[in-house]
Structures are given as C-alpha cells and as structure tokens.
Design a protein around this motif. Structure first.
Motif, mmCIF file in Angstrom:
data_model
loop_
_atom_site.group_PDB
_atom_site.id
_atom_site.type_symbol
_atom_site.label_atom_id
_atom_site.label_comp_id
_atom_site.label_asym_id
_atom_site.label_seq_id
_atom_site.Cartn_x
_atom_site.Cartn_y
_atom_site.Cartn_z
ATOM 1 N N THR A 157 -4.549 0.214 3.800
ATOM 2 C CA THR A 157 -4.953 0.894 5.034
ATOM 3 C C THR A 157 -5.192 2.380 4.803
ATOM 4 N N TYR A 158 -4.420 2.969 3.901
ATOM 5 C CA TYR A 158 -4.549 4.395 3.620
ATOM 6 C C TYR A 158 -5.955 4.762 3.150
ATOM 7 N N ILE A 159 -6.640 3.826 2.499
ATOM 8 C CA ILE A 159 -7.966 4.145 1.969
ATOM 9 C C ILE A 159 -9.053 3.331 2.662
ATOM 10 N N GLY A 160 -8.758 2.852 3.851
ATOM 11 C CA GLY A 160 -9.777 2.247 4.683
ATOM 12 C C GLY A 160 -10.155 0.828 4.348
ATOM 13 N N ALA A 161 -9.257 0.074 3.693
ATOM 14 C CA ALA A 161 -9.582 -1.304 3.324
ATOM 15 C C ALA A 161 -9.134 -2.314 4.375
ATOM 16 N N GLY A 162 -8.471 -1.879 5.425
ATOM 17 C CA GLY A 162 -8.060 -2.768 6.505
ATOM 18 C C GLY A 162 -6.817 -3.566 6.163
ATOM 19 N N GLY A 163 -6.612 -4.654 6.902
ATOM 20 C CA GLY A 163 -5.449 -5.493 6.684
ATOM 21 C C GLY A 163 -4.331 -5.215 7.670
ATOM 22 N N LEU A 164 -3.234 -5.919 7.494
ATOM 23 C CA LEU A 164 -2.107 -5.800 8.409
ATOM 24 C C LEU A 164 -1.432 -4.433 8.354
ATOM 25 N N GLY A 165 -1.643 -3.709 7.278
ATOM 26 C CA GLY A 165 -1.097 -2.364 7.201
ATOM 27 C C GLY A 165 -1.627 -1.460 8.293
#
Length: 212
Positions: A157-165
């Motif tokens: 999520t920190y680098i914009g890849a999405g997911g549950l994070g």
C-alpha cells in the motif's frame, strides 16, 4: 462491531476489491518466485558451490526488512505494482531455495540408482523418484513463502500497489480501528488458510515412515 457491519453494508464492493488485489499480487509474487527458486534449488542440490551460494544468498535476504526493501526500490522503479512484486519475490526466495535444495538433497541415492538401472531418463527419474520424495520439503517451502508474501503484501500500500494494507493504513491514518481490524483480520485469515491447506498437503505427500 456496529461500525464493521456498517462498513460491509455500505462498502462491501471496496472490501472485495482490496481482497482480490491482495490475492492477485500474492499469487503473482509466488508464481514468479517458484519459477526462479525451483530450478535454481534443484541445480543447487546437484552442485555444492551453487548450494552454498544459494544458502548464503538466502541468509542475506532474510535480514532485509520488508519496508526497507520497498523504500529502496522506490527511487529506482517508482511506485506501483512492479516494485511491490520485486520486493515480495525477494522475500519469498529464501524459504523456497533452502527447502528445494534440502528436499532434492534428501532423495534416496539407492532409489535413484534403481531408477537408472531400470533405464529411466533424467526426466523420468525426476518425475517418478526425485520429485515425489522431495515434495514435502517443496510444499513446506511454498507454505513459508506464501505466508511471508501475504503478510508483507500489506506494505505494498505504501507504494500504491493496493491490497488489504489499504484498509489497515487508512484506518490508522483516520483513527478508524474498524478498518484496521477488518484489514488485519483478513490478512491473518488468508495466512491461516494457507498454512492449514499446505500442512494438509504436506501430510498427504509425506510417507508414513518418513522423519520429515
């Protein structure tokens, strides 16, 4: 609990989108890791120098923090799916390499000799003798790698890849603990299901008289 129920009533499509992204990136990272680790590990089981290199490489990768690796890739590749996949693959390689080398190294030399005496080709020997005996170790390596990937994918999520994070870090930023709970519990559920599923497969693949 009411806020959690409300979230699923109003934003279930958003949740399943994040859930699907998390599974997709985890599956992609695992597949790439397998393509790299299985041939290299098999080769390493036949060559001591390669085995020592793989084991040293795996030990170095184990000490690299997930978040540090992600931030290291940002200046090189920017943000998005590609750097996240690379980071996850790097984190998945150590258990895959070590267990692949160990699994094929534990194959009975007597059984290999019998196979060769019967006229088996190298491919037949791999399929009929080596792979079945190494399979419990390979599955254990895949299990450990997948659990590592699923848990570390939250940082994507920190680098914009999405997911549950996305749910977890959005909840932390907005002090909405319901989102943190939903995201964290979902990641834990995926890890638990993966562990239980692979433990079942390992038991099925392990001979009853094995010391594995």
């Amino acid at each position: 609990m009411e806020s959690i129920i409300h979230y699923f009533q109003t934003s279930s499509h958003e949740y399943w989108s994040y859930f699907g992204q998390h599974i997709a990136i985890s599956a992609a990272a695992l597949l790439i890791s397998l393509v790299i680790a299985l041939p290299l590990g098999y080769w390493g089981s036949k060559n001591r120098a390669i085995a020592e290199f793989c084991q040293a490489f795996a030990q170095v990768l184990r000490i690299v923090p997930s978040l540090a690796l992600l931030f290291f890739l940002i200046p090189i590749m920017g943000t998005g799916l590609a750097p996240a996949l690379i980071a996850l693959v790097v984190l998945a390689l150590p258990p895959l390499l070590i267990n692949t080398i160990l699994g094929f190294s534990e194959v009975s030399k007597e059984m290999e000799g019998v196979g060769l005496a019967l006229g088996m080709t190298n491919w037949q020997l791999l399929k009929e003798v080596q792979l079945p005996q190494a399979l419990p170790y390979l599955l254990n390596g895949i299990k450990l790698a997948l659990i590592e990937i699923i848990s570390s994918a939250t940082l994507a999520t920190y680098i914009g890849a999405g997911g549950l994070g996305t749910l977890i870090f959005t909840g932390l930023a907005l002090y909405q603990m319901d989102l943190v709970f939903i995201g964290g519990l979902s990641v834990a559920f995926l890890s638990l299901i993966s562990m239980i599923g692979f433990d079942f497969l390992i038991r099925k693949a392990t001979p009853h008289d094995s010391n594995y």
